[in-house]
Design an enzyme around this catalytic site. Structure first.
Site, PDB file in Angstrom:
ATOM      1  N   CYS A  55      63.118  12.028  36.226  1.00  0.00           N
ATOM      2  CA  CYS A  55      61.774  12.290  35.705  1.00  0.00           C
ATOM      3  C   CYS A  55      61.529  13.755  35.347  1.00  0.00           C
ATOM      4  O   CYS A  55      60.479  14.087  34.792  1.00  0.00           O
ATOM      5  CB  CYS A  55      60.734  11.832  36.726  1.00  0.00           C
ATOM      6  N   HIS A  71      52.508  16.273  37.648  1.00  0.00           N
ATOM      7  CA  HIS A  71      53.473  15.172  37.558  1.00  0.00           C
ATOM      8  C   HIS A  71      52.716  13.862  37.769  1.00  0.00           C
ATOM      9  O   HIS A  71      52.915  12.906  37.034  1.00  0.00           O
ATOM     10  CB  HIS A  71      54.584  15.359  38.587  1.00  0.00           C
ATOM     11  N   GLU A  94      52.162  16.692  45.763  1.00  0.00           N
ATOM     12  CA  GLU A  94      51.893  17.630  44.673  1.00  0.00           C
ATOM     13  C   GLU A  94      50.618  18.423  44.929  1.00  0.00           C
ATOM     14  O   GLU A  94      50.576  19.647  44.735  1.00  0.00           O
ATOM     15  CB  GLU A  94      51.805  16.892  43.336  1.00  0.00           C
ATOM     16  N   LYS A 116      49.695  10.719  32.694  1.00  0.00           N
ATOM     17  CA  LYS A 116      50.395   9.453  32.918  1.00  0.00           C
ATOM     18  C   LYS A 116      49.404   8.305  33.073  1.00  0.00           C
ATOM     19  O   LYS A 116      49.750   7.143  32.846  1.00  0.00           O
ATOM     20  CB  LYS A 116      51.285   9.539  34.158  1.00  0.00           C
ATOM     21  N   HIS A 167      54.452   6.546  32.621  1.00  0.00           N
ATOM     22  CA  HIS A 167      55.527   7.453  33.029  1.00  0.00           C
ATOM     23  C   HIS A 167      56.740   7.214  32.130  1.00  0.00           C
ATOM     24  O   HIS A 167      57.400   6.186  32.235  1.00  0.00           O
ATOM     25  CB  HIS A 167      55.880   7.179  34.494  1.00  0.00           C
ATOM     26  N   PHE A 198      63.091  12.030  41.126  1.00  0.00           N
ATOM     27  CA  PHE A 198      63.969  11.429  42.132  1.00  0.00           C
ATOM     28  C   PHE A 198      65.234  12.289  42.228  1.00  0.00           C
ATOM     29  O   PHE A 198      65.736  12.813  41.223  1.00  0.00           O
ATOM     30  CB  PHE A 198      64.357  10.007  41.740  1.00  0.00           C
TER      31      PHE A 198
END
Length: 402
Positions: A162, A294, A305, A326, A331, A390
């Site tokens: 990502c 994010h 975050e 998003k 995403h 990830f």
């Protein structure tokens, strides 16, 4: 060290088939997430996504090209065409030799992979098309852009889940800033809204069945999207000399590794990336007005975050605007940071901060100003764009209004 500016942008995603359409959708707080239309959708538990609708490849590419371009490559070429048209650049001679492509992509040609697995394992065929490998390889999009526009300099693909787009744009920024390249075509692309792509994500049990609601207490997971966004990063004096329209300046970049867990994010890793980008850009906390988060809509990401932002900005965190687009486009995995950079450009250039839509209930662990539901007019001189992947790989970009 050279200054680096953005002189062109292009996109196709679930909010629109161009930058203009995407900006309008972001300003309206429009949702591009809906029911997906793919083969065997009835076998899926997750049936929503940020799918690019009303898209017909044969309107843009001939039969031979479609045989060679996976959907993620098609999206890239359309976005690149728009970005380069806006930049007004053509490449020959020394400029071609000093210009290249760095793109972020995570899944490669997932549609091609899915179709050919079906052909071999389900239909029992023993032969596949000779272009399957060049069609599905992760670097296909970058390679086709380089060939289409005669870009002979550094060209490659970054695949860091990502964070792929932000890592790619960070590398492009560093190549131009160092003087190694005068122009870099950069951004990201992804198209894994196919049966296999969605089924794999279902297995993680992090997907929402109804909506993406970042930072809202009743959020229940992320939603996949697809598309591409491409930018032209150009050395400032080169852009100025030719009278280019400068959209924004890229002023800092940092990347870190959590080195802790393959899927669970780390507050410390995220905070070090944010602080590193600010240090690289020589920014103080009070200089930053907006952060494109994010913001995946999962409890693990959102809380981590927000905690990282609070740690880095201290008392100034209460004065920040931080939103997740998003919630609107989903995403895009490897392509997500690129589409999200557009929200930063909109804030800097137009003074419009894109909202976090779907926000319904305050979460005491996400108590920052998340620009809930409605876009906001605001003066933004500096913006950050976060990407946390990830594997614990983090990448943050800093941009300034010009």
């Amino acid at each position: 060290m050279k200054r680096v500016v953005i002189t062109g942008q292009g996109t196709i995603n679930s909010l629109g088939h161009s930058a203009t359409d995407t900006f309008a959708a972001m300003a309206e707080g429009r949702c591009g997430i809906g029911e997906i239309d793919i083969r065997d959708v009835d076998r899926l538990a997750i049936r929503i996504g940020g799918q690019v609708c009303d898209y017909h490849p044969d309107e843009h590419f001939n039969r031979q090209q479609i045989a060679l371009y996976d959907r993620f490559t098609q999206f890239t070429l359309l976005a690149a065409k728009e970005a380069l048209a806006q930049a007004g650049l053509t490449f020959s001679g020394e400029l071609a030799a000093e210009s290249g492509v760095v793109l972020g992509n995570s899944g490669g040609g997932m549609n091609t992979l899915d179709e050919n697995y079906r052909s071999v394992y389900e239909d029992g065929k023993n032969r596949v098309h000779p272009f399957v490998v060049p069609k599905l390889m992760n670097n296909a999009a970058a390679s086709h852009v380089s060939m289409e526009y005669n870009l002979k300099g550094p060209s490659f693909t970054v695949s860091t889940a990502c964070a792929s787009s932000n890592h790619a744009m960070g590398q492009a920024f560093q190549l131009v800033r160092s003087g190694a390249s005068r122009v870099m075509v950069t951004g990201g692309t992804e198209s894994m809204l196919c049966f296999g792509g969605i089924k794999a994500w279902e297995g993680l049990r992090v997907m929402s069945k109804d909506a993406c609601r970042p930072f809202s207490a009743n959020r229940n997971g992320m939603v996949q999207g697809e598309g591409a966004a491409i930018f032209i990063f150009e050395e400032y004096e080169h852009a100025k000399a030719r009278g280019a329209d400068i959209l924004a300046e890229v002023i800092g970049f940092a990347m870190t590794s959590d080195a802790s867990d393959i899927v669970m994010p780390s507050k410390q890793g995220a905070a070090r990336a944010i602080a590193g980008a600010m240090r690289d850009a020589r920014l103080n906390p009070e200089d930053v007005a907006y952060i494109n988060a994010h913001g995946t809509g999962t409890a693990a990401n959102d809380k981590t975050e927000c905690a990282a932002v609070a740690d880095v900005f201290g008392a100034h965190a209460d004065n920040l605007m931080i939103s997740s687009t998003k919630s609107m486009h989903g995403h895009l995995i490897g392509g997500t940071g690129a589409v999200e950079l557009m929200a930063c450009i909109m804030a800097l250039r137009d003074g419009i901060v894109a909202p976090t839509i779907g926000y319904e209930e305050p979460d005491p662990e996400c108590s920052l100003d998340v620009v809930p539901n409605v876009a906001r007019d605001a003066k933004v001189d500096v913006a950050l764009s976060n990407a946390f992947a990830f594997g614990g790989l983090n990448a943050v970009l800093a941009l300034r209004k010009v």
